[in-house]
Motif scaffolding. Structure first.
Motif, PDB file in Angstrom:
ATOM      1  N   SER A  75       0.820  -1.217   0.000  1.00 57.02           N
ATOM      2  CA  SER A  75       0.000   0.000   0.000  1.00 57.02           C
ATOM      3  C   SER A  75       0.851   1.264   0.000  1.00 57.02           C
ATOM      4  CB  SER A  75      -0.933   0.008   1.207  1.00 57.02           C
ATOM      5  OG  SER A  75      -0.195   0.272   2.403  1.00 57.02           O
ATOM      6  N   GLY A  76       2.078   1.132   0.450  1.00 53.36           N
ATOM      7  CA  GLY A  76       2.964   2.297   0.495  1.00 53.36           C
ATOM      8  C   GLY A  76       2.685   3.205   1.671  1.00 53.36           C
ATOM      9  N   ALA A  77       1.751   2.847   2.532  1.00 52.53           N
ATOM     10  CA  ALA A  77       1.388   3.684   3.678  1.00 52.53           C
ATOM     11  C   ALA A  77       2.379   3.526   4.832  1.00 52.53           C
ATOM     12  CB  ALA A  77      -0.023   3.327   4.144  1.00 52.53           C
ATOM     13  N   VAL A  78       3.254   2.547   4.739  1.00 51.88           N
ATOM     14  CA  VAL A  78       4.172   2.267   5.836  1.00 51.88           C
ATOM     15  C   VAL A  78       5.599   2.498   5.351  1.00 51.88           C
ATOM     16  CG1 VAL A  78       4.928   0.517   7.476  1.00 51.88           C
ATOM     17  CG2 VAL A  78       2.575   0.518   6.671  1.00 51.88           C
ATOM     18  N   GLN A  79       6.373   3.186   6.195  1.00 49.90           N
ATOM     19  CA  GLN A  79       7.762   3.469   5.828  1.00 49.90           C
ATOM     20  C   GLN A  79       8.655   3.361   7.058  1.00 49.90           C
ATOM     21  OE1 GLN A  79       7.670   7.388   4.133  1.00 49.90           O
ATOM     22  NE2 GLN A  79       6.722   6.699   2.226  1.00 49.90           N
ATOM     23  N   GLY A  80       9.942   3.388   6.824  1.00 46.13           N
ATOM     24  CA  GLY A  80      10.923   3.441   7.917  1.00 46.13           C
ATOM     25  C   GLY A  80      10.916   2.194   8.792  1.00 46.13           C
ATOM     26  N   ILE A  81      10.863   2.451  10.096  1.00 46.32           N
ATOM     27  CA  ILE A  81      10.937   1.358  11.083  1.00 46.32           C
ATOM     28  C   ILE A  81       9.752   0.415  10.948  1.00 46.32           C
ATOM     29  CG2 ILE A  81      10.867   0.835  13.557  1.00 46.32           C
ATOM     30  CD1 ILE A  81      12.423   3.436  14.002  1.00 46.32           C
ATOM     31  N   ALA A  82       8.573   0.960  10.681  1.00 50.77           N
ATOM     32  CA  ALA A  82       7.374   0.121  10.541  1.00 50.77           C
ATOM     33  C   ALA A  82       7.533  -0.841   9.366  1.00 50.77           C
ATOM     34  CB  ALA A  82       6.133   0.978  10.372  1.00 50.77           C
ATOM     35  N   LEU A  83       8.143  -0.381   8.291  1.00 47.20           N
ATOM     36  CA  LEU A  83       8.364  -1.246   7.130  1.00 47.20           C
ATOM     37  C   LEU A  83       9.347  -2.366   7.484  1.00 47.20           C
ATOM     38  CD1 LEU A  83       7.672  -1.690   4.175  1.00 47.20           C
ATOM     39  CD2 LEU A  83       9.592  -0.209   3.560  1.00 47.20           C
ATOM     40  N   ALA A  84      10.371  -2.036   8.246  1.00 44.32           N
ATOM     41  CA  ALA A  84      11.334  -3.049   8.692  1.00 44.32           C
ATOM     42  C   ALA A  84      10.648  -4.077   9.602  1.00 44.32           C
ATOM     43  CB  ALA A  84      12.505  -2.387   9.417  1.00 44.32           C
ATOM     44  N   GLN A  85       9.724  -3.605  10.437  1.00 42.47           N
ATOM     45  CA  GLN A  85       8.990  -4.521  11.305  1.00 42.47           C
ATOM     46  C   GLN A  85       8.076  -5.443  10.495  1.00 42.47           C
ATOM     47  OE1 GLN A  85       7.293  -1.547  13.895  1.00 42.47           O
ATOM     48  NE2 GLN A  85       8.791  -1.973  15.510  1.00 42.47           N
TER      49      GLN A  85
END
Length: 152
Positions: free
Chosen positions: A90-100
């Protein structure tokens, strides 16, 4: 009781009956001895076979239970992986959340691998080792990347 020298001991069954006169006076005893060694050996073999059958049935039950658990676990993991992939795409998640999310996806895929091994144990899926040539898809991917880079 014992058998002739050099042989195994005899397992016997003795029956002793009193012998009486017509008036009931005891005059002696009659003794009959039966060799039950072979019967006892056959009984022990039968008991061992029964124990092996029970153990085999337990393993079959364990395999069925394992297969059911693995199937249900795999279904849950499919839903988890699918939803994590949707969130990631979705592209709504970036940074640390994406790594998680990536870490959660890796853990879920590891769980799916474990479930697959459980299904192999349960004999619901046969293990089929494959020889893979990773160079072919790598070269194809490289050609596509070069073609896309020259067009851009």
């Amino acid at each position: 009781m014992a058998r002739a020298q050099g042989r195994q001991p005899l397992l016997g069954q003795c029956l002793i009956d009193p012998i009486r006169e017509e008036d009931g006076t005891l005059i002696g005893y009659a003794k009959v001895t039966r060799d039950i060694t072979e019967r006892r050996l056959a009984q022990q073999i039968l008991e061992k076979a029964h124990e092996e059958l029970v153990q085999s049935q337990k393993m079959e039950s364990l395999g069925q239970l394992t297969g059911g658990v693995a199937h249900d676990f795999n279904n849950a993991l499919t839903a988890i992986v699918g939803n994590l992939e949707l969130v990631k795409q979705s592209g709504a998640v970036q940074g640390i959340a994406l790594a998680q999310i990536d870490a959660a996806l890796a853990a879920a895929r590891n769980g799916a691998s474990i479930a697959s091994q459980m299904l192999v144990f349960a004999r619901k899926r046969m293990m089929q080792p494959l020889t893979l040539d990773l160079n072919r898809p790598w070269r194809r991917s490289l050609r596509l990347s070069r073609a896309a880079a020259t067009r851009a």
